[in-house]
Motif scaffolding. Structure first.
Motif, PDB file in Angstrom:
ATOM      1  N   SER A 112      29.318  14.053 -41.709  1.00  0.00           N
ATOM      2  CA  SER A 112      29.258  13.977 -40.248  1.00  0.00           C
ATOM      3  C   SER A 112      28.930  15.338 -39.632  1.00  0.00           C
ATOM      4  O   SER A 112      28.165  15.423 -38.664  1.00  0.00           O
ATOM      5  CB  SER A 112      30.580  13.452 -39.685  1.00  0.00           C
ATOM      6  N   GLN A 113      29.512  16.395 -40.195  1.00  0.00           N
ATOM      7  CA  GLN A 113      29.220  17.745 -39.700  1.00  0.00           C
ATOM      8  C   GLN A 113      27.738  18.085 -39.885  1.00  0.00           C
ATOM      9  O   GLN A 113      27.111  18.678 -39.006  1.00  0.00           O
ATOM     10  CB  GLN A 113      30.073  18.794 -40.429  1.00  0.00           C
ATOM     11  N   ILE A 114      27.176  17.690 -41.015  1.00  0.00           N
ATOM     12  CA  ILE A 114      25.764  17.967 -41.273  1.00  0.00           C
ATOM     13  C   ILE A 114      24.884  17.191 -40.294  1.00  0.00           C
ATOM     14  O   ILE A 114      23.949  17.746 -39.710  1.00  0.00           O
ATOM     15  CB  ILE A 114      25.405  17.635 -42.742  1.00  0.00           C
ATOM     16  N   ILE A 115      25.189  15.919 -40.113  1.00  0.00           N
ATOM     17  CA  ILE A 115      24.425  15.090 -39.171  1.00  0.00           C
ATOM     18  C   ILE A 115      24.497  15.686 -37.765  1.00  0.00           C
ATOM     19  O   ILE A 115      23.483  15.842 -37.075  1.00  0.00           O
ATOM     20  CB  ILE A 115      24.930  13.638 -39.179  1.00  0.00           C
ATOM     21  N   ALA A 116      25.708  16.044 -37.335  1.00  0.00           N
ATOM     22  CA  ALA A 116      25.897  16.618 -36.004  1.00  0.00           C
ATOM     23  C   ALA A 116      25.185  17.970 -35.888  1.00  0.00           C
ATOM     24  O   ALA A 116      24.627  18.296 -34.840  1.00  0.00           O
ATOM     25  CB  ALA A 116      27.385  16.765 -35.699  1.00  0.00           C
TER      26      ALA A 116
END
Length: 140
Positions: A112-116
């Motif tokens: 999720s951090q990478i996507i965000a």
């Protein structure tokens, strides 16, 4: 035929700006974390170190993007607030995507951090190119 050549030129400029933006992001990350870790090494509070590192990093990013990437001729008074606004909007989008990915879609918190982060970079780039440094959006 002329319109196709112009379109290809615009696409090449867009890609060139994107690559430079990403490269400047790497430089900005090295400077920011280097400063954060140095300040912490010398005893400064981690939160204060973080704030100073990010603040200086944002100014480094601004300067390098204005001068070497987008080569904007607009004044600092015009471009700096717009650059900050672009990054603020990018950060808000980052938080929204992160929240949705983790809480609603139940995606792993690291993924999720990478996507965000990708959303942040994309919006930051578009805001820089078409809002903060809009005098260089098409021409070269």
């Amino acid at each position: 035929m002329m319109q196709i050549k112009q379109s290809i030129k615009i696409d090449k400029i867009f890609i060139e700006h994107l690559y430079k933006y990403l490269g400047i992001g790497v430089i900005n990350t090295i400077v920011g974390y280097g400063l954060i870790f140095s300040l912490m090494f010398f005893g400064l509070n981690p939160f204060v170190s973080n704030f100073i590192g990010y603040l200086i990093g944002i100014f480094v990013s601004y300067y390098l993007n204005k001068r070497f990437n987008f080569r904007s001729k607009k004044s600092y008074k015009d471009t700096l607030p717009k650059f900050f606004a672009s990054l603020f909007i990018a950060y808000l989008a980052n938080l929204i995507v992160l929240t949705i990915a983790i809480k609603s879609l139940l995606i792993n918190k690291y993924i999720s951090q990478i996507i965000a982060g990708v959303v942040y970079v994309g919006i930051g780039f578009l805001g820089s190119k078409y809002f903060a440094f809009s005098d260089t959006a098409v021409k070269r």
